[in-house]
Design a protein around this motif. Structure first.
Motif, PDB file in Angstrom:
ATOM      1  N   PRO A 251       0.831  -1.215   0.000  1.00  0.00           N
ATOM      2  CA  PRO A 251       0.000   0.000   0.000  1.00  0.00           C
ATOM      3  C   PRO A 251       0.871   1.273   0.000  1.00  0.00           C
ATOM      4  N   GLU A 252       0.478   2.236  -0.809  1.00  0.00           N
ATOM      5  CA  GLU A 252       1.222   3.498  -0.891  1.00  0.00           C
ATOM      6  C   GLU A 252       1.326   4.185   0.461  1.00  0.00           C
ATOM      7  N   ARG A 253       0.204   4.151   1.222  1.00  0.00           N
ATOM      8  CA  ARG A 253       0.188   4.885   2.483  1.00  0.00           C
ATOM      9  C   ARG A 253       1.228   4.346   3.461  1.00  0.00           C
ATOM     10  N   VAL A 254       1.474   3.027   3.407  1.00  0.00           N
ATOM     11  CA  VAL A 254       2.466   2.429   4.309  1.00  0.00           C
ATOM     12  C   VAL A 254       3.864   2.906   3.931  1.00  0.00           C
ATOM     13  N   ARG A 255       4.182   2.845   2.633  1.00  0.00           N
ATOM     14  CA  ARG A 255       5.497   3.286   2.200  1.00  0.00           C
ATOM     15  C   ARG A 255       5.675   4.792   2.416  1.00  0.00           C
ATOM     16  N   ALA A 256       4.604   5.543   2.263  1.00  0.00           N
ATOM     17  CA  ALA A 256       4.691   6.991   2.507  1.00  0.00           C
ATOM     18  C   ALA A 256       4.978   7.277   3.981  1.00  0.00           C
ATOM     19  N   ARG A 257       4.361   6.500   4.880  1.00  0.00           N
ATOM     20  CA  ARG A 257       4.620   6.676   6.315  1.00  0.00           C
ATOM     21  C   ARG A 257       6.071   6.322   6.653  1.00  0.00           C
ATOM     22  N   LEU A 258       6.577   5.271   6.019  1.00  0.00           N
ATOM     23  CA  LEU A 258       7.963   4.877   6.272  1.00  0.00           C
ATOM     24  C   LEU A 258       8.942   5.929   5.740  1.00  0.00           C
ATOM     25  N   VAL A 259       8.603   6.540   4.602  1.00  0.00           N
ATOM     26  CA  VAL A 259       9.422   7.656   4.108  1.00  0.00           C
ATOM     27  C   VAL A 259       9.388   8.794   5.117  1.00  0.00           C
ATOM     28  N   GLY A 260       8.213   9.030   5.719  1.00  0.00           N
ATOM     29  CA  GLY A 260       8.095  10.060   6.746  1.00  0.00           C
ATOM     30  C   GLY A 260       8.999   9.786   7.937  1.00  0.00           C
ATOM     31  N   VAL A 261       9.094   8.512   8.326  1.00  0.00           N
ATOM     32  CA  VAL A 261       9.995   8.133   9.421  1.00  0.00           C
ATOM     33  C   VAL A 261      11.447   8.416   9.029  1.00  0.00           C
ATOM     34  N   ALA A 262      11.793   8.091   7.779  1.00  0.00           N
ATOM     35  CA  ALA A 262      13.147   8.362   7.290  1.00  0.00           C
ATOM     36  C   ALA A 262      13.437   9.867   7.295  1.00  0.00           C
ATOM     37  N   VAL A 263      12.422  10.668   6.976  1.00  0.00           N
ATOM     38  CA  VAL A 263      12.574  12.133   6.988  1.00  0.00           C
ATOM     39  C   VAL A 263      12.910  12.621   8.395  1.00  0.00           C
ATOM     40  N   ILE A 264      12.187  12.093   9.389  1.00  0.00           N
ATOM     41  CA  ILE A 264      12.441  12.496  10.781  1.00  0.00           C
ATOM     42  C   ILE A 264      13.860  12.124  11.195  1.00  0.00           C
ATOM     43  N   ALA A 265      14.279  10.913  10.852  1.00  0.00           N
ATOM     44  CA  ALA A 265      15.629  10.467  11.208  1.00  0.00           C
ATOM     45  C   ALA A 265      16.687  11.321  10.513  1.00  0.00           C
ATOM     46  N   TYR A 266      16.473  11.609   9.241  1.00  0.00           N
ATOM     47  CA  TYR A 266      17.453  12.391   8.481  1.00  0.00           C
ATOM     48  C   TYR A 266      17.498  13.834   8.979  1.00  0.00           C
ATOM     49  N   THR A 267      16.325  14.385   9.276  1.00  0.00           N
ATOM     50  CA  THR A 267      16.280  15.743   9.831  1.00  0.00           C
ATOM     51  C   THR A 267      17.009  15.791  11.169  1.00  0.00           C
ATOM     52  N   GLY A 268      16.840  14.752  11.965  1.00  0.00           N
ATOM     53  CA  GLY A 268      17.543  14.673  13.239  1.00  0.00           C
ATOM     54  C   GLY A 268      19.048  14.686  13.053  1.00  0.00           C
ATOM     55  N   LEU A 269      19.517  13.966  12.033  1.00  0.00           N
ATOM     56  CA  LEU A 269      20.953  13.956  11.745  1.00  0.00           C
ATOM     57  C   LEU A 269      21.438  15.345  11.350  1.00  0.00           C
ATOM     58  N   MET A 270      20.651  16.032  10.525  1.00  0.00           N
ATOM     59  CA  MET A 270      21.046  17.372  10.079  1.00  0.00           C
ATOM     60  C   MET A 270      21.023  18.374  11.233  1.00  0.00           C
ATOM     61  N   VAL A 271      19.978  18.316  12.051  1.00  0.00           N
ATOM     62  CA  VAL A 271      19.885  19.223  13.204  1.00  0.00           C
ATOM     63  C   VAL A 271      21.046  18.961  14.173  1.00  0.00           C
ATOM     64  N   THR A 272      21.317  17.696  14.434  1.00  0.00           N
ATOM     65  CA  THR A 272      22.388  17.347  15.374  1.00  0.00           C
ATOM     66  C   THR A 272      23.739  17.858  14.890  1.00  0.00           C
ATOM     67  N   THR A 273      24.055  17.623  13.620  1.00  0.00           N
ATOM     68  CA  THR A 273      25.355  18.068  13.102  1.00  0.00           C
ATOM     69  C   THR A 273      25.428  19.589  12.999  1.00  0.00           C
ATOM     70  N   SER A 274      24.291  20.248  12.795  1.00  0.00           N
ATOM     71  CA  SER A 274      24.282  21.717  12.766  1.00  0.00           C
ATOM     72  C   SER A 274      24.591  22.279  14.146  1.00  0.00           C
ATOM     73  N   VAL A 275      23.887  21.764  15.158  1.00  0.00           N
ATOM     74  CA  VAL A 275      24.127  22.209  16.538  1.00  0.00           C
ATOM     75  C   VAL A 275      25.564  21.907  16.940  1.00  0.00           C
ATOM     76  N   GLN A 276      26.028  20.731  16.575  1.00  0.00           N
ATOM     77  CA  GLN A 276      27.389  20.324  16.902  1.00  0.00           C
ATOM     78  C   GLN A 276      28.410  21.279  16.280  1.00  0.00           C
ATOM     79  N   ALA A 277      28.206  21.627  15.001  1.00  0.00           N
ATOM     80  CA  ALA A 277      29.136  22.521  14.313  1.00  0.00           C
ATOM     81  C   ALA A 277      29.135  23.909  14.936  1.00  0.00           C
ATOM     82  N   PHE A 278      27.952  24.452  15.220  1.00  0.00           N
ATOM     83  CA  PHE A 278      27.864  25.788  15.803  1.00  0.00           C
ATOM     84  C   PHE A 278      28.457  25.830  17.215  1.00  0.00           C
ATOM     85  N   ARG A 279      28.510  24.677  17.887  1.00  0.00           N
ATOM     86  CA  ARG A 279      29.135  24.593  19.214  1.00  0.00           C
ATOM     87  C   ARG A 279      30.652  24.459  19.116  1.00  0.00           C
ATOM     88  N   GLY A 280      31.179  24.415  17.896  1.00  0.00           N
ATOM     89  CA  GLY A 280      32.617  24.315  17.713  1.00  0.00           C
ATOM     90  C   GLY A 280      33.169  22.937  17.962  1.00  0.00           C
TER      91      GLY A 280
END
Length: 334
Positions: A251-280
């Protein structure tokens, strides 16, 4: 194979010309890495053109494909893609020319005429690339260019890419860092900006990417954001392949939800590395705060992943159970 080539021919032509130019630059840069011993800030003068060429090949080809799938505003999208293509060639061309000259393309505050004109063009190009990508992202938000998983990957991937591009405005001098150094020939150069936080440019770095191993480096979240769409499209392809054998993934909706989970994980990686970089803090030396932030995003992503999979498996079992009940009922009637 012929079908694939036929589809590629429908992609945005100016962007594909840009991709070809960038691919040629990558080849030239790799030759330069092998035969040219000149260095600036302890790295080959040809490393930066190579990295830029690879990034623009990937991002340019993706945009060319996306613009070919537009249903509304195709003409407007064509012009936006053309602006991106021309600006990309000019900007990366300046990076390549400065490399050939043995000097800096980024942050170079020297007052010679060529550099001053080039810096103005370069800065304008950053605005052009960001602006064209922003409008293309808006166009994609309001129309369907594929199924639900693909749409979600495209829309969120482009949004994260824009966030990664936005960091470029800080990278090109908004941090106000000043550093005196020399070019490949020992001539004095003043740098009016830096990708490093809490560390001067030119220190120890990771292989090829040369991200700092001693302090914060904003190139890390910049890279992660810029290539978010490629990571998410890879997730879409993987889920589509698995769906051939895994019933509850169909079902499309299942794969779309899983893509949404991947988005959250990837956004978390980007936010974490951004905060880390700005902290020197170097990307390879995370402290408890960095690990805690990343762990929080990871825990949330895993929780959502488990919930999504469990829900999908239950829903996939319902039709089969219902069918068994109907068959059982018909058997009793007989």
């Amino acid at each position: 194979m012929h079908k694939v080539l036929a589809e590629v021919r429908t992609w945005h032509r100016p962007l594909m010309v840009m991709v070809s130019v960038m691919a040629a630059l990558v080849l030239v840069s790799f030759v330069g890495l092998l035969i040219d011993s000149r260095e600036i800030l302890n790295e080959s003068v040809w490393l930066k053109p190579a990295k830029f060429g690879i990034s623009f090949v990937l991002y340019g080809a993706t945009l060319a494909w996306l613009l070919s799938r537009l249903r509304k505003g195709k003409r407007f999208g064509w012009w936006l893609g053309t602006v991106f293509a021309v600006t990309g060639v000019v900007d990366v061309g300046f990076v390549a020319v400065q490399a050939a000259r043995g000097t800096f393309s980024h942050f170079n505050a020297n007052t010679d005429t060529f550099n001053q004109v080039g810096q103005q063009v370069f800065m304008s190009g950053v605005l052009g690339l960001f602006g064209a990508s922003l409008v293309i992202a808006i166009l994609l938000q309001f129309q369907r260019v594929g199924d639900a998983p693909l749409n979600r990957a495209i829309r969120t991937g482009i949004a994260l890419a824009l966030a990664g591009m936005a960091l470029a405005f800080y990278l090109v001098g908004a941090n106000g860092a000043r550093q005196q150094t020399v070019d490949a020939y020992g001539n004095a150069v003043e740098l009016g900006g830096s990708h490093g936080v809490g560390v001067e440019a030119g220190g120890p770095g990771l292989p090829f990417v040369h991200w700092s191993t001693e302090g914060g480096d904003l190139r890390v979240p910049h890279f992660i954001g810029l290539h978010a769409i490629h990571a998410l499209l890879a997730v879409v392809v993987l889920l589509s392949v698995l769906a051939v054998r895994v019933v509850w993934l169909r079902p499309e909706r299942v794969r779309a939800r899983l893509v949404g989970v991947a988005v959250i994980a990837y956004t978390g990686l980007m936010v974490t590395t951004s905060v880390q970089a700005f902290r020197g803090q170097s990307v390879i030396h995370p402290d408890g705060q960095t690990l805690g932030l990343f762990g929080g995003f990871l825990a949330l992503s895993l929780l959502l992943l488990v919930f999504t999979i469990a829900s999908a498996r239950r829903q996939a079992a319902v039709p089969e159970t219902g069918s068994d009940k109907i068959l059982a009922g018909e058997t009793l009637k007989v």
